[in-house]
Design a protein around this motif. Sequence first.
Motif, PDB file in Angstrom:
ATOM      1  N   GLY A  14       4.911   8.874  -1.779  1.00  0.00           N
ATOM      2  CA  GLY A  14       4.105   7.865  -1.194  1.00  0.00           C
ATOM      3  C   GLY A  14       3.306   7.113  -2.030  1.00  0.00           C
ATOM      4  N   GLY A  15       2.784   5.929  -1.777  1.00  0.00           N
ATOM      5  CA  GLY A  15       1.775   5.449  -2.463  1.00  0.00           C
ATOM      6  C   GLY A  15       0.622   6.577  -2.360  1.00  0.00           C
TER       7      GLY A  15
ATOM      8  N   TRP B 200      -9.445   0.699   2.244  1.00  0.00           N
ATOM      9  CA  TRP B 200      -8.495   1.700   2.737  1.00  0.00           C
ATOM     10  C   TRP B 200      -9.320   3.075   2.623  1.00  0.00           C
ATOM     11  CZ3 TRP B 200      -4.490   5.109   0.152  1.00  0.00           C
ATOM     12  CH2 TRP B 200      -3.786   5.703   1.239  1.00  0.00           C
TER      13      TRP B 200
ATOM     14  N   TYR C 101      -9.565   6.020  -0.292  1.00  0.00           N
ATOM     15  CA  TYR C 101     -10.115   5.667  -1.796  1.00  0.00           C
ATOM     16  C   TYR C 101     -11.267   6.564  -1.925  1.00  0.00           C
ATOM     17  CZ  TYR C 101      -7.059   1.342  -1.879  1.00  0.00           C
ATOM     18  OH  TYR C 101      -5.993   0.455  -1.633  1.00  0.00           O
TER      19      TYR C 101
ATOM     20  N   ASN D 266      -7.077  -3.958  -3.928  1.00  0.00           N
ATOM     21  CA  ASN D 266      -5.987  -3.795  -2.922  1.00  0.00           C
ATOM     22  C   ASN D 266      -5.779  -5.133  -2.296  1.00  0.00           C
ATOM     23  OD1 ASN D 266      -5.989  -2.248   0.301  1.00  0.00           O
ATOM     24  ND2 ASN D 266      -4.377  -2.850  -0.970  1.00  0.00           N
TER      25      ASN D 266
ATOM     26  N   ASN E 179      -5.771  -3.622   3.427  1.00  0.00           N
ATOM     27  CA  ASN E 179      -5.954  -2.697   4.504  1.00  0.00           C
ATOM     28  C   ASN E 179      -7.227  -2.266   4.254  1.00  0.00           C
ATOM     29  OD1 ASN E 179      -5.970  -1.060   6.382  1.00  0.00           O
ATOM     30  ND2 ASN E 179      -4.425   0.627   5.532  1.00  0.00           N
TER      31      ASN E 179
ATOM     32  N   ASP F 196      -3.696  -1.617  -6.074  1.00  0.00           N
ATOM     33  CA  ASP F 196      -2.615  -1.080  -4.843  1.00  0.00           C
ATOM     34  C   ASP F 196      -2.118  -2.128  -4.285  1.00  0.00           C
ATOM     35  OD1 ASP F 196      -1.890   0.026  -2.582  1.00  0.00           O
ATOM     36  OD2 ASP F 196      -3.474   1.013  -2.004  1.00  0.00           O
TER      37      ASP F 196
ATOM     38  N   ILE G 266       0.582  -2.406  -2.225  1.00  0.00           N
ATOM     39  CA  ILE G 266       1.516  -1.670  -1.348  1.00  0.00           C
ATOM     40  C   ILE G 266       1.922  -2.776  -0.229  1.00  0.00           C
ATOM     41  CG2 ILE G 266      -0.134  -0.536   0.280  1.00  0.00           C
ATOM     42  CD1 ILE G 266       2.307   1.744  -0.343  1.00  0.00           C
ATOM     43  N   TYR G 267       1.281  -3.893  -0.127  1.00  0.00           N
ATOM     44  CA  TYR G 267       1.599  -4.827   0.913  1.00  0.00           C
ATOM     45  C   TYR G 267       2.108  -6.139   0.315  1.00  0.00           C
ATOM     46  CZ  TYR G 267      -0.906  -1.809   4.477  1.00  0.00           C
ATOM     47  OH  TYR G 267      -1.263  -0.676   5.232  1.00  0.00           O
TER      48      TYR G 267
ATOM     49  N   ALA H 173       6.919   1.906   1.818  1.00  0.00           N
ATOM     50  CA  ALA H 173       6.765   2.261   3.255  1.00  0.00           C
ATOM     51  C   ALA H 173       6.540   0.957   4.177  1.00  0.00           C
ATOM     52  CB  ALA H 173       5.305   3.076   3.244  1.00  0.00           C
ATOM     53  N   LYS H 174       5.868  -0.052   3.546  1.00  0.00           N
ATOM     54  CA  LYS H 174       5.458  -1.037   4.278  1.00  0.00           C
ATOM     55  C   LYS H 174       6.480  -2.191   4.322  1.00  0.00           C
ATOM     56  CE  LYS H 174       1.541   1.219   4.629  1.00  0.00           C
ATOM     57  NZ  LYS H 174       0.888   1.973   5.646  1.00  0.00           N
TER      58      LYS H 174
ATOM     59  N   ARG I 169       8.329   8.697   2.241  1.00  0.00           N
ATOM     60  CA  ARG I 169       7.378   9.244   1.410  1.00  0.00           C
ATOM     61  C   ARG I 169       8.090   8.636   0.118  1.00  0.00           C
ATOM     62  NH1 ARG I 169       4.276   7.850   3.158  1.00  0.00           N
ATOM     63  NH2 ARG I 169       2.542   9.011   2.325  1.00  0.00           N
TER      64      ARG I 169
ATOM     65  N   TYR J 297      -2.982  -6.654   9.564  1.00  0.00           N
ATOM     66  CA  TYR J 297      -3.948  -6.191  10.245  1.00  0.00           C
ATOM     67  C   TYR J 297      -5.028  -7.540  10.472  1.00  0.00           C
ATOM     68  CZ  TYR J 297      -2.631  -1.949   8.138  1.00  0.00           C
ATOM     69  OH  TYR J 297      -1.957  -0.700   7.709  1.00  0.00           O
TER      70      TYR J 297
HETATM   71  N1  PLP Z   1      -2.482   1.906   0.158  1.00  0.00           N
HETATM   72  C1  PLP Z   1      -2.951   1.330   1.435  1.00  0.00           C
HETATM   73  C2  PLP Z   1      -3.723   0.135   1.322  1.00  0.00           C
HETATM   74  C3  PLP Z   1      -2.289   1.575   2.667  1.00  0.00           C
HETATM   75  O1  PLP Z   1      -2.653   0.976   3.780  1.00  0.00           O
HETATM   76  C4  PLP Z   1      -1.517   2.868   2.648  1.00  0.00           C
HETATM   77  C5  PLP Z   1      -0.988   3.391   4.096  1.00  0.00           C
HETATM   78  O2  PLP Z   1      -1.470   3.294   4.911  1.00  0.00           O
HETATM   79  C6  PLP Z   1      -1.185   3.528   1.338  1.00  0.00           C
HETATM   80  C7  PLP Z   1      -1.775   2.960   0.390  1.00  0.00           C
HETATM   81  C8  PLP Z   1      -0.130   4.704   1.410  1.00  0.00           C
HETATM   82  O3  PLP Z   1       1.057   4.437   1.726  1.00  0.00           O
HETATM   83  P1  PLP Z   1       2.101   5.360   1.636  1.00  0.00           P
HETATM   84  O4  PLP Z   1       2.788   5.591   2.958  1.00  0.00           O
HETATM   85  O5  PLP Z   1       3.038   4.779   0.734  1.00  0.00           O
HETATM   86  O6  PLP Z   1       1.764   6.781   1.227  1.00  0.00           O
END
Ligand code: PLP
Length: 390
Positions: free
Chosen positions: A98-99, A124, A127, A170, A174, A202, A204-205, A236-237, A245, A323
């Motif tokens: 996972g991230g 998030w 952090y 980020n 999130n 980060d 991830i989105y 993941a997202k 993961r 969100y």
């Molecule tokens: N970074 C942010 C901003 C997130 O919102 C999330 C998960 O909610 C992650 C990282 C971690 O994601 P992962 O499910 O890949 O561990």
Amino acid sequence: MRISLKLSRIKPSATLAMNAKAQELKAQGVSVISLAVGEPDFPTPAHVKAAAVAALDADFTRYTPVPGIPELRDAVGGYFGRFYGVTPPREAVIVSNGGKQALFNLFTSLLNPGEEVLIPAPYWVSYPDMTILAGGVPVPVPTDPEDDFLVSVEALDKACSPNSRVLVLNSPSNPTGCCYTREQLDAIMEWAVSRNIFVISDEIYDQLVYAPSEPASCVGWWQKHPENVAVVNGLAKSFAMTGWRIGYCVAHPDLIKAQSKIQGQSTSNVCSFAQKGAVAALTGSYDCVAEMRAAFKRRRDLAMEVVSTWEGVRCPNPGGAFYLFPDVSARYNAATPDSTTLCTRILEEAKVALVPGAAFGDDRCVRFSYAVDDNTLLAALEAVGKVLKS
Ligand code: PLP
């Protein structure tokens, strides 16, 4: 039981805690809608599942190299090439659980005791706690809804000290969903690089950005300044693969080796056949991602339409993620003076689970996830609106 002192400052994940509370009520037969958890409500795309099943059938079930199978590391490089025109080589990529693990590895690899991490707030939830676990000191840098919760160079400059070592960015964010423009990101990166502050971006989105907002990556900055930048992402997202993961990081090869050392002594490789699924996701068609993106955009618009009618509530229209993070502090009173008491009241009266903004470093707000179907979303918003009105 004697537990290490360093854990006394670590909070359990508030998002998971709120979801657990909602599940508890559900188990008692109460009908609860959870807008608390941050995961897509879609199934993982069929071609990705098929690739993992094929890997299992082919007995691809042994240990793999700790930083990931070569074809997945190359596929990650290819991903950045495809979307951002920079193709990091294999030795600049690590695949993690996972991230989350990629971020944990980074904080642990970068920080010495007492070094500070600049974290634009709202942030998030993980952090600050990851920073503390790695021996560092989190320094939240506040932002405002009027600025779409985006941090400015001036605010960073004010928060910066000789101990500042890392800045976490980020985008999309999130919990706010807000995105930096290319120009805003470049200004912050220029500032950070000029001060020798390491940036963890980060992203991830990044596949969940809604036009006219545009995805903006820091991978170009990593290419120019590999000793100052790391980019984190994962499946993941974007591919609805939260349980698989699969996360990854692009960084200087020496930093990748450091992260690999941590993984080698803790978790070893990511699940072998999940990695094969990830290769299929990254190298295959992105039509499935476009479909999910369109659904999220529609829900974002539906939700904004309702939230913008709530008197005294300020909510930027977010350009990405799934969100909303409205400032509801105008509705606070003696009985509900903060985001935690308000969320508890909303859960009890509206039977809707949200996450208090306090968990993200901004007690004025609450976080809604709109990763649920349209009807559920509208029903939940109507119920929350009634509580806020009362
Ligand atoms: N970074 C942010 C901003 C997130 O919102 C999330 C998960 O909610 C992650 C990282 C971690 O994601 P992962 O499910 O890949 O561990």
